[in-house]
Scaffold this active site. Sequence first.
Site, short mmCIF file in Angstrom:
data_model
loop_
_atom_site.label_atom_id
_atom_site.label_comp_id
_atom_site.label_asym_id
_atom_site.label_seq_id
_atom_site.Cartn_x
_atom_site.Cartn_y
_atom_site.Cartn_z
N CYS A 1 5.71 63.19 87.64
CA CYS A 1 6.02 64.63 87.63
C CYS A 1 4.78 65.46 87.33
O CYS A 1 4.88 66.60 86.87
CB CYS A 1 7.09 64.93 86.59
N ARG B 1 9.56 49.99 87.03
CA ARG B 1 10.17 49.54 85.78
C ARG B 1 11.65 49.26 86.00
O ARG B 1 12.36 50.04 86.63
CB ARG B 1 10.01 50.61 84.69
C1 SPV Z 1 5.33 55.46 83.92
O1 SPV Z 1 6.15 55.06 84.77
O2 SPV Z 1 5.59 56.33 83.09
C2 SPV Z 1 3.98 54.90 83.90
C3 SPV Z 1 3.74 53.66 84.60
O3 SPV Z 1 3.14 55.41 83.24
S1 SPV Z 1 4.57 52.35 83.88
O4 SPV Z 1 3.58 51.39 83.48
O5 SPV Z 1 5.44 51.81 84.92
O6 SPV Z 1 5.34 52.81 82.75
#
Ligand code: SPV
Length: 626
Positions: A273, A87
């Site tokens: 985590c 992200r």
């Molecule tokens: C997280 O990073 O909290 C996830 C995967 O569950 S994501 O789709 O990248 O948010």
Amino acid sequence: MGDATELLKQKLTTEDYNRLTALANAKLHAFVADAIELTGAESVYVCTDSNEDRAYIRALALEKDEEIALNIKGHTCHFDGYYDQARDKARTKYLLAKGSDLGESLSSIEKQQGVEEVRSLLKDSMVGRQMLVLFFCLGPVDSEFSIPCVQITDSPYVAHSETILYRPGYEQFRKLGSSDEFFRFLHSEAELEDAVSKNIDKRRVYIDLEEDMVYSVNTQYGGNTIGLKKPALRLAINKASDEGWLAEHMFVLGAHGPGGRVTYFAGAFPSACGKTSTSMLPGQTIIGDDIAYFRKINGQMRSVNVEKGIFGIIRDVSAQDDPVIYEALMNPCEVIFSNVLIDGENRPHWLGMGGELPSDGVNHSGQWHTGKTDADGKEVTASHKNARYCLNIADLKNMDPLIDDAEGVPVGGVVYGGRDSDTWVPVEQAYNWAEGIILKGASLESETTAATLGAEGVRTFNLMANLDFLSIPLGRYIRNNLDFAEGVEDPPLIFSVNYFLKDEKGKYLNGMGDKLVWILWAELRINGDVEGIRTPTGIIPKYEDLAGLFKDNLGAEYTQADYVRQFTVRIPENLAKLDRVEKVYREKVADTPAILYQTFDEARKRLNEAAKKYGDNISPLDLPAE
Ligand code: SPV
Ligand code: MN
């Protein structure tokens, strides 16, 4: 709306036009028409809930090289660009009208400027490509929790992932009629090079809370592109705040206590985590692993999984530690692996799967061999640390039978946990709901991980593990959580857990499997079966109860020495934590509720008094039982 219909008629085949207009919703038609005009898509595919349409999306992902078929039926692998593996928090922003403000902790951009910027990046991004239009439902269908969503994307990988992760929504839109209560997502991977987004510097995720709409461009990584996942969580938090319910970054798990009793837990952990592995505890049943909605129904706090699949971190998933997932990953069913290592026989490999890794293959960096370095001289690992698998919960052996219940499940316990090497004990119950929200959820800190771009291992404040996704001022979010227990007959008990506590030499004090015992102890507490020990920060287990749980559930002998090391109350660390967290609230959060500071003061007072009586490190054996 006449204009939209005209354009749709020109651009869509008769079949796709009929599929779209069978949903008699002018806002939907205008959204699709605008997206066609903006992106210059050559054609449009409107996907219904049918199996044939799902199969078309799967085949397209292979045809466009966004996925490759692996050696087991139903398994594919997708690669994101080398610099598009997590992200992108820095380029994810709220579009805010001039004069409105979410507080300095949330990134925003002036709306008109941001819309112009992101639309200019989306301009002509789908020329020569097919646009996919898909419908989903967040939460179980036909329920008070349901939120219909429409996703537009030019990535068959994104579309395929969503068909695994979300409940189908075409029929929900039919029932929605002309209502404008739905979420909209527009994504384009834009210019590609070797099937990955090329212009990562122009990656944007912009969120319009007034319009319940998210734009995403120049990226493929699921956390940036799968509209229904984190982009939708941001929209949902805002909607929930307006409507009096909660949207949380939480798993939901059925914990199985004595005599066949099932007690449901919801738990928030920052990414990477232990959230998914907690939702998968052996012998328990899973409702969901990532996002939950909560509503009050008939005086009960009830929760649903927003999703129906898992987009989980694959690192360290092994036959020994995650047998249920491992089995699905080794057998025919629908799975998309991402950013793992593929060997010459089209088999996936990842860090921590157990056994030797091959010395070469193909991964997110292209052809790979042991010792390969990237342009910055950094070693390229065999699989990325944030490599993932995407699968249907229905393909797991431990699915809870109530997963699709329209009224959700009653929540007995709420758990907050993070990566904390030196402060919190492995499990502790808060004295009451307000202390739980404030001293556990609103005080959560965690060391950063590979799930977001940037440095790892930095201790960071992460309110309810939801800070990355908050779309309302932090104080209001805390207030909403505090108030949510009002009118609930038996509010859930709140617990903190810490799987990452270390000794003074830096060695972990717990094994990976121990988390089962913490959750089962909490299950016994909720049902009034065991006494606890009162500490300045909450209620911890008695040694005998844990010893029994270790023996019965893990076949392990739990020594009193282990117990003392793990459950010693560390007064200076707890005081330092209160100071660090309070500083964040004082300096960065304008609307912190006064009760937070009062509760911190009371906790400090209890810690200081205990230190006077027992010293800085208090053995649990010295403290009184309830
Ligand atoms: C997280 O990073 O909290 C996830 C995967 O569950 S994501 O789709 O990248 O948010
Ligand atoms: Mn998550």
